[in-house]
Design a protein around this motif. Structure first.
Motif, PDB file in Angstrom:
ATOM      1  N   GLY A  83      -0.232 -72.503 -26.548  1.00 21.26           N
ATOM      2  CA  GLY A  83      -0.384 -72.914 -27.941  1.00 21.26           C
ATOM      3  C   GLY A  83       0.913 -72.974 -28.726  1.00 21.26           C
ATOM      4  N   ALA A  84       0.770 -73.445 -29.963  1.00 21.41           N
ATOM      5  CA  ALA A  84       1.938 -73.713 -30.811  1.00 21.41           C
ATOM      6  C   ALA A  84       2.744 -72.446 -31.084  1.00 21.41           C
ATOM      7  N   ALA A  85       2.062 -71.308 -31.275  1.00 27.66           N
ATOM      8  CA  ALA A  85       2.789 -70.071 -31.594  1.00 27.66           C
ATOM      9  C   ALA A  85       3.643 -69.617 -30.409  1.00 27.66           C
TER      10      ALA A  85
ATOM     11  N   ALA B 227      -7.245 -79.171 -35.290  1.00 24.89           N
ATOM     12  CA  ALA B 227      -6.315 -80.312 -35.417  1.00 24.89           C
ATOM     13  C   ALA B 227      -4.866 -79.891 -35.615  1.00 24.89           C
ATOM     14  N   THR B 228      -4.634 -78.682 -36.124  1.00 24.38           N
ATOM     15  CA  THR B 228      -3.253 -78.248 -36.403  1.00 24.38           C
ATOM     16  C   THR B 228      -2.580 -77.597 -35.204  1.00 24.38           C
ATOM     17  N   GLY B 229      -3.303 -77.434 -34.094  1.00 25.47           N
ATOM     18  CA  GLY B 229      -2.746 -76.751 -32.930  1.00 25.47           C
ATOM     19  C   GLY B 229      -1.964 -77.689 -32.021  1.00 25.47           C
TER      20      GLY B 229
ATOM     21  N   GLY C 222     -10.068 -72.883 -29.327  1.00 23.48           N
ATOM     22  CA  GLY C 222     -10.321 -71.636 -28.614  1.00 23.48           C
ATOM     23  C   GLY C 222     -11.799 -71.432 -28.333  1.00 23.48           C
ATOM     24  N   GLY C 223     -12.055 -70.529 -27.381  1.00 24.33           N
ATOM     25  CA  GLY C 223     -13.405 -70.338 -26.861  1.00 24.33           C
ATOM     26  C   GLY C 223     -14.395 -69.822 -27.889  1.00 24.33           C
ATOM     27  N   SER C 224     -13.966 -68.888 -28.745  1.00 24.57           N
ATOM     28  CA  SER C 224     -14.943 -68.299 -29.669  1.00 24.57           C
ATOM     29  C   SER C 224     -15.387 -69.322 -30.708  1.00 24.57           C
TER      30      SER C 224
ATOM     31  N   PHE D  56     -17.644 -73.384 -22.102  1.00 26.07           N
ATOM     32  CA  PHE D  56     -18.844 -73.951 -21.454  1.00 26.07           C
ATOM     33  C   PHE D  56     -18.559 -74.541 -20.076  1.00 26.07           C
ATOM     34  N   ARG D  57     -17.329 -74.349 -19.583  1.00 27.34           N
ATOM     35  CA  ARG D  57     -16.957 -75.072 -18.346  1.00 27.34           C
ATOM     36  C   ARG D  57     -17.876 -74.763 -17.171  1.00 27.34           C
ATOM     37  N   MET D  58     -18.267 -73.507 -17.064  1.00 26.25           N
ATOM     38  CA  MET D  58     -19.065 -73.133 -15.894  1.00 26.25           C
ATOM     39  C   MET D  58     -20.556 -73.047 -16.231  1.00 26.25           C
TER      40      MET D  58
ATOM     41  N   ASP E  93     -15.068 -80.505 -25.158  1.00 31.89           N
ATOM     42  CA  ASP E  93     -14.518 -79.183 -25.467  1.00 31.89           C
ATOM     43  C   ASP E  93     -13.367 -78.832 -24.537  1.00 31.89           C
ATOM     44  N   ASN E  94     -12.236 -78.470 -25.146  1.00 30.44           N
ATOM     45  CA  ASN E  94     -11.060 -78.087 -24.362  1.00 30.44           C
ATOM     46  C   ASN E  94     -11.023 -76.614 -23.987  1.00 30.44           C
ATOM     47  N   SER E  95     -11.877 -75.818 -24.569  1.00 30.60           N
ATOM     48  CA  SER E  95     -11.831 -74.388 -24.257  1.00 30.60           C
ATOM     49  C   SER E  95     -12.584 -74.119 -22.957  1.00 30.60           C
ATOM     50  N   SER E  96     -12.542 -72.862 -22.523  1.00 33.47           N
ATOM     51  CA  SER E  96     -13.251 -72.516 -21.283  1.00 33.47           C
ATOM     52  C   SER E  96     -14.699 -72.097 -21.559  1.00 33.47           C
TER      53      SER E  96
ATOM     54  N   LEU F 235     -10.205 -80.759 -38.716  1.00 33.14           N
ATOM     55  CA  LEU F 235     -10.740 -79.440 -39.044  1.00 33.14           C
ATOM     56  C   LEU F 235      -9.867 -78.357 -38.418  1.00 33.14           C
ATOM     57  N   ALA F 236      -9.673 -77.292 -39.167  1.00 31.44           N
ATOM     58  CA  ALA F 236      -8.915 -76.142 -38.655  1.00 31.44           C
ATOM     59  C   ALA F 236      -9.390 -74.916 -39.433  1.00 31.44           C
ATOM     60  N   SER F 237      -8.623 -73.832 -39.340  1.00 33.91           N
ATOM     61  CA  SER F 237      -9.040 -72.611 -40.040  1.00 33.91           C
ATOM     62  C   SER F 237      -8.815 -72.796 -41.546  1.00 33.91           C
ATOM     63  N   PRO F 238      -9.402 -71.925 -42.369  1.00 36.22           N
ATOM     64  CA  PRO F 238      -9.172 -72.022 -43.818  1.00 36.22           C
ATOM     65  C   PRO F 238      -7.685 -71.935 -44.172  1.00 36.22           C
TER      66      PRO F 238
HETATM   67  N1  LIG Z   1      -2.174 -75.823 -25.010  1.00 38.08           N
HETATM   68  C1  LIG Z   1      -2.624 -76.364 -23.896  1.00 38.08           C
HETATM   69  O1  LIG Z   1      -1.859 -76.890 -23.069  1.00 38.08           O
HETATM   70  C2  LIG Z   1      -4.087 -76.367 -23.581  1.00 38.08           C
HETATM   71  C3  LIG Z   1      -4.515 -77.048 -22.448  1.00 38.08           C
HETATM   72  C4  LIG Z   1      -5.868 -77.077 -22.146  1.00 38.08           C
HETATM   73  C5  LIG Z   1      -6.759 -76.425 -22.980  1.00 38.08           C
HETATM   74  N2  LIG Z   1      -6.300 -75.770 -24.084  1.00 38.08           N
HETATM   75  C6  LIG Z   1      -7.286 -75.109 -24.940  1.00 38.08           C
HETATM   76  O2  LIG Z   1      -7.323 -75.777 -26.189  1.00 38.08           O
HETATM   77  C7  LIG Z   1      -7.596 -74.842 -27.228  1.00 38.08           C
HETATM   78  C8  LIG Z   1      -6.504 -74.913 -28.285  1.00 38.08           C
HETATM   79  O3  LIG Z   1      -5.276 -74.615 -27.673  1.00 38.08           O
HETATM   80  P1  LIG Z   1      -3.875 -74.848 -28.420  1.00 38.08           P
HETATM   81  O4  LIG Z   1      -2.855 -74.621 -27.385  1.00 38.08           O
HETATM   82  O5  LIG Z   1      -3.888 -76.133 -29.178  1.00 38.08           O
HETATM   83  O6  LIG Z   1      -3.872 -73.605 -29.451  1.00 38.08           O
HETATM   84  P2  LIG Z   1      -3.079 -73.453 -30.831  1.00 38.08           P
HETATM   85  O7  LIG Z   1      -1.837 -74.262 -30.832  1.00 38.08           O
HETATM   86  O8  LIG Z   1      -2.965 -72.004 -31.034  1.00 38.08           O
HETATM   87  O9  LIG Z   1      -4.086 -74.088 -31.909  1.00 38.08           O
HETATM   88  C9  LIG Z   1      -5.289 -73.442 -32.253  1.00 38.08           C
HETATM   89  C10 LIG Z   1      -6.065 -74.300 -33.218  1.00 38.08           C
HETATM   90  O10 LIG Z   1      -7.314 -73.647 -33.492  1.00 38.08           O
HETATM   91  C11 LIG Z   1      -7.454 -73.545 -34.904  1.00 38.08           C
HETATM   92  N3  LIG Z   1      -8.226 -72.369 -35.285  1.00 38.08           N
HETATM   93  C12 LIG Z   1      -7.931 -71.076 -35.073  1.00 38.08           C
HETATM   94  N4  LIG Z   1      -8.851 -70.283 -35.661  1.00 38.08           N
HETATM   95  C13 LIG Z   1      -9.743 -71.091 -36.262  1.00 38.08           C
HETATM   96  C14 LIG Z   1     -10.897 -70.879 -37.038  1.00 38.08           C
HETATM   97  N5  LIG Z   1     -11.350 -69.666 -37.326  1.00 38.08           N
HETATM   98  N6  LIG Z   1     -11.577 -71.975 -37.492  1.00 38.08           N
HETATM   99  C15 LIG Z   1     -11.136 -73.214 -37.228  1.00 38.08           C
HETATM  100  N7  LIG Z   1     -10.026 -73.476 -36.509  1.00 38.08           N
HETATM  101  C16 LIG Z   1      -9.349 -72.424 -36.016  1.00 38.08           C
HETATM  102  C17 LIG Z   1      -6.050 -73.420 -35.416  1.00 38.08           C
HETATM  103  O11 LIG Z   1      -6.033 -73.708 -36.804  1.00 38.08           O
HETATM  104  P3  LIG Z   1      -4.931 -73.037 -37.779  1.00 38.08           P
HETATM  105  O12 LIG Z   1      -3.663 -73.784 -37.530  1.00 38.08           O
HETATM  106  O13 LIG Z   1      -5.506 -73.275 -39.116  1.00 38.08           O
HETATM  107  O14 LIG Z   1      -4.835 -71.592 -37.386  1.00 38.08           O
HETATM  108  C18 LIG Z   1      -5.364 -74.479 -34.555  1.00 38.08           C
HETATM  109  O15 LIG Z   1      -5.638 -75.751 -35.072  1.00 38.08           O
HETATM  110  C19 LIG Z   1      -7.721 -73.472 -26.538  1.00 38.08           C
HETATM  111  O16 LIG Z   1      -9.086 -73.247 -26.254  1.00 38.08           O
HETATM  112  C20 LIG Z   1      -6.954 -73.659 -25.265  1.00 38.08           C
HETATM  113  O17 LIG Z   1      -7.378 -72.805 -24.246  1.00 38.08           O
HETATM  114  C21 LIG Z   1      -4.991 -75.721 -24.414  1.00 38.08           C
END
Ligand SMILES: NC(=O)c1ccc[n+]([C@@H]2O[C@H](COP(=O)([O-])OP(=O)(O)OC[C@H]3O[C@@H](n4cnc5c(N)ncnc54)[C@H](OP(=O)(O)O)[C@@H]3O)[C@@H](O)[C@H]2O)c1
Length: 378
Positions: free
Chosen positions: A182-184, A22-24, A85-87, A110-112, A105-108, A47-50
């Motif tokens: 991603g946000a970073a 949720a924080t991404g 993320g995928g993992s 399970f896509r295929m 799921d937005n990650s890759s 939900l997000a990381s600790p």
């Molecule tokens: N950005 C895009 O345009 C886009 C488009 C399509 C698909 N996606 C996919 O969507 C997913 C997220 O992308 P994003 O761009 O939003 O990435 P992001 O900004 O880096 O956000 C990652 C999110 O995952 C959380 N996270 C990381 N480690 C975790 C853990 N161990 N347990 C629980 N939560 C955890 C982070 O929480 P913390 O803040 O607590 O670290 C954060 O909320 C990826 O699979 C990406 O491939 C992204």
């Protein structure tokens, strides 16, 4: 609304929703899209990381608190929107399904995977019910995959033309924004831009290179996903394989999306450009049947999720800035490809907000399809 204080206005039948990640960048967009579309929910769990546990995020005029993801997080969840993320998806999506939730799921991850529908609602909405996944008794909890953002944006524009004339070949080049990583990555582009502008002697050199390991500000480079044998990177091959899966599913139903089951040849070149938000794509098409420039423009104007912006007089065509925060994918530069026989080839230029239509909005539209299906089946 929060997980421990359900909105009194929510229907008791509305799903209990969780956002994982949720924080991404995508997670925060989920919050905006769910609120803007007034998605019916009994509760919403973030939900997000600790690292983020206890952090608060706005949802409309409410403030919700983020919880740390753990294996027990899904006991009170009907619909889990994953974007961490995928993992994380590989580990926790099966747990969510085992607890009875439908996962989008937005990650890759399970896509295929066979049996996992890969869905763009404007293109292959029936793939969900074909997989027997749903939010009511008699249908299964399960995983529905959101395609890669570049694939979604391309297919929104190309699918109406494919339905009409059968696309035999796609040559696509992408111009992908920082937010796709991603946000970073967005923070790093901002920081590098500041550093480059402030560099002594106007050298434009930057110090912060944690995400991409090279200069991003005032530069562009081949997409950062891993290279595969043959020289294509993963992002490029996602566009190829995912398009085949999405159109293949539709063709198997005999719905006419891929006439005579054309297996479209696709070649992609994916590039990161120093744009903060919204991807652009240059798309060259070869048709089996005739499709004129005029017909293509008319088809695109009628297509859901598309805004045609094609003003040659004013030299005004889609831009990432205009496409940012918009639901629609913008299409322009619709023109005959002079290197192909008349009616057989077209060029397009497309921009779409990949955090929104390429991720959060597409996933919420999938969730809306689940709710519509539930209502229709009652
Ligand atoms: N950005 C895009 O345009 C886009 C488009 C399509 C698909 N996606 C996919 O969507 C997913 C997220 O992308 P994003 O761009 O939003 O990435 P992001 O900004 O880096 O956000 C990652 C999110 O995952 C959380 N996270 C990381 N480690 C975790 C853990 N161990 N347990 C629980 N939560 C955890 C982070 O929480 P913390 O803040 O607590 O670290 C954060 O909320 C990826 O699979 C990406 O491939 C992204």
């Amino acid at each position: 609304m929060s997980s421990d204080a359900p909105s009194p206005s929510s229907s008791s039948r509305a799903p209990r929703v969780a956002i994982v990640g949720a924080t991404g960048a995508v997670g925060e967009e989920f919050l905006r899209v769910l609120h803007q579309r007034a998605f019916p929910m009994t509760s919403l769990k973030l939900l997000a990381s600790p690292r983020s546990a206890g952090k608060t995020l706005p949802f409309g005029d409410q403030t919700l608190t983020v919880e740390a993801l753990d294996a027990d997080a899904f006991h009170d969840v009907d619909l889990a929107l994953f974007s961490a993320g995928g993992s994380i998806s590989r580990e926790y999506a099966p747990l969510a399904v085992a607890a009875g939730a439908v996962v989008v799921d937005n990650s890759s991850a399970f896509r295929m995977t066979d049996g996992v529908p890969l869905v763009v609602p404007e293109v292959n909405p029936d793939a969900i019910s074909d997989a027997g996944i749903g939010l009511r008794d008699g249908l299964d909890a399960g995983i529905i995959a959101n395609p890669n953002c570049s694939t979604i944006i391309m297919l929104l524009a190309v699918n109406p033309l494919h339905r009409f004339a059968g696309v035999e070949r796609i040559v696509v080049s992408t111009y992908q924004a920082a937010s796709g990583a991603g946000a970073a990555a967005m923070r790093e582009l901002e920081q590098q831009t500041r550093e480059a502008l402030a560099a002594p002697g106007g050298t434009g050199q930057v110090v912060s290179q944690d995400i991409f390991g090279q200069q991003y500000a005032f530069n562009l480079f081949s997409h950062n996903s891993p290279l595969q044998s043959g020289g294509y990177n993963q992002e490029e091959m996602k566009m190829v394989h995912e398009t085949h899966k999405i159109w293949g599913q539709d063709a198997e139903r005999g719905s006419g999306a891929a006439p005579d089951r054309i297996r479209t040849g696709i070649t992609a070149t994916c590039i990161r450009v120093p744009v903060m938000r919204a991807h652009a794509e240059s798309i060259n098409l070869t048709f089996r049947d005739e499709c004129s420039e005029i017909k293509a423009s008319a088809l695109l104007k009628d297509a859901p999720g598309i805004t045609v912006q094609d003003d040659r007089g004013a030299n005004a065509f889609p831009t990432p800035v205009q496409a940012s925060h918009q639901d629609d994918v913008f299409v322009g530069r619709v023109r005959r490809d002079l290197s192909q026989p008349e009616g057989r080839g077209l060029d397009l230029f497309v921009c779409g907000d990949q955090v929104r239509k390429g991720a959060a909005l597409n996933a919420v539209q999938i969730a809306e399809l689940l709710l519509e299906k539930r209502t229709a089946d009652r």
